[in-house]
Design an enzyme around this catalytic site. Structure first.
Site: not given
Ligand code: ADP
Length: 415
Positions: A7, A99, A189, A250, A396
């Site tokens: 990742n 990923r 996601h 954010r 994941e």
């Protein structure tokens, strides 16, 4: 097969080495051999590696780029000091799963990477300028270091949302902008939501098409997903991960005219506004303290800090609003499922999000909720609650490794 899951972020590389294969997947007997993270790639990097139940390594050392970071990972996992079971040379790594953040409209499932796929990932750079370039660097570095004979696969964060209906993925902007640029909601996601849906159906004893849940991935980045009939039918992140919930840095949903306002009144350039929205807002912006939920909860508890409380309350209120919206859009669901660092670990935040939802049949079991932390999975609603609440720690990397095995062996992807 031993699959290296990578990742690659803009300045970090996370990895897991997972032993899996079609028969191990069928028996749910695949297992993680090692994991680690390198942060601050490009300067004095922080290296943190661990073998499952074995050796650990923590150092700071200069690592110039993603290639140097992946080289460091590979050298360590095959080294005698790491003693990873069954791994003593690069030949013991049989596949790589990456990923990849953005797959655009093109990639709706895991693919074995060839030059055409690489071109396709490059084409999506304009949709994900912050993320996809790092993924491409990781793919090229792994190919160079392991050789072209080791298959590499890409698993996209957007793929799970390829089932969104037009009404959910289109923005109500002039339609030709979608035609011209594929300007639309993609959602992120996705691999996490696919894992949650898979695990929920296993634990609840359901068929894939019977999974009807609202899932909340609450980490530093946070989003919500409406999963109906086992498929994503709406999600809160959009063209980029900026839209939707309040996150660490954010702010999620805002009135777009704020951008012009900031330009006029604060004299900010578009780049500066982008930084403000992505890096200086959310929990950090409201509290003025930190983007870290655990620290905010501590600050609220110990010092009664008003803005820490406000930031947490806004985070929870926005999540609750999305639960309500998705339940209405889906025509009801069986459960609300929490995952991600905050969703998995903070009983306090889960409780505050679900507070006041008893009228629609959701009652939390306070003791169960409190006990569900640190990697535990299960139901946290009270017996008899019509709408259930669950906690399912995401994984994941496991799905990426499994997808890679299936792609390499040409087996159909299932979940
Ligand atoms: P990322 O999106 O970077 O992968 P994570 O999923 O690891 O992030 O989530 C990080 C967030 O989880 C941080 O805000 C952290 O404070 C929060 N978190 C982790 N453990 C706890 C806890 N026990 N209580 C509250 N928040 C927690």
């Amino acid at each position: 097969m031993n699959v290296l899951v990578l990742n690659c972020g803009s300045s970090s590389v996370k990895f897991q080495l997972i032993a899996t294969d079609l028969d191990l997947i069928a028996k749910n007997a695949d297992r993680r051999l090692a994991r680690g993270v390198i942060e601050r790639v490009g300067s004095e990097a922080l290296v943190s590696f661990a073998v499952e139940g074995g050796a650990k390594l923590r150092t700071a050392e200069p690592l110039r780029d993603h290639r140097a970071a992946i080289d460091r990972i590979l050298r360590w996992v095959v080294s005698p000091e790491a003693k990873v079971p069954g791994v003593s040379s690069l030949a013991d790594i049989q596949a790589v799963g990456h990923r990849v953040v953005h797959g655009g409209e093109k990639f709706t499932k895991c693919v074995v990477i060839d030059s055409e796929v690489l071109d396709g990932i490059e084409d999506t750079i304009e949709l994900a300028p912050l993320h996809n370039p790092a993924n491409i660097k990781g793919i090229l570095a792994a190919r160079e270091l392991l050789g072209p004979g080791v298959p590499q696969c890409a698993v996209f964060d957007t793929s799970f949302h390829s089932t969104l209906p037009e009404t959910a993925y289109l923005y109500a902007l002039p339609y030709q902008l979608y035609r011209r640029y594929k300007l639309r909601r993609y959602g992120f996601h996705g691999t996490s939501y696919r894992y949650v849906a898979y695990r929920y159906r296993q634990l609840a004893g359901l068929k894939p098409k019977d999974v009807n849940v609202v899932a909340l991935h609450l980490g530093n980045g946070a989003s919500a997903c409406a999963i109906k009939g086992g498929a994503s039918v709406d999600t809160s992140m959009g063209l980029t991960p900026l839209e939707g919930l309040v996150m660490g840095t954010r702010g999620g949903d805002i009135d777009p005219s704020i951008i012009e306002f900031l330009h006029d009144r604060e004299g900010l350039t578009l780049d500066q506004i982008d930084t403000l929205l992505n890096k200086q807002s959310g929990l950090l912006g409201v509290s003025g303290l930190t983007n870290d939920m655990r620290e905010l909860l501590e600050e609220e508890r110990e010092n009664g800090d008003r803005r820490a409380r406000l930031a947490i309350d806004m985070f929870c209120a926005r999540a609750r609003k999305y639960i309500g919206a998705y339940l209405a859009a889906m025509g009801g669901a069986d459960a609300v499922v929490f995952t991600g660092g905050i969703g998995e670990n903070s009983a306090e935040v889960r409780g505050r999000i679900l507070k006041g939802l008893e009228w629609m049949g959701l009652s939390l079991d306070a003791a169960r909720n409190k006990a569900m932390t640190a990697g535990k999975e299960g139901e946290v609603s009270a017996p008899g609650s019509r709408l259930k609440a669950w906690v399912i720690p995401t994984n994941e990397e496991l799905l990426i490794a499994r997808d890679a095995v299936r792609a390499v062996k040409g087996a159909p992807r299932r979940w």
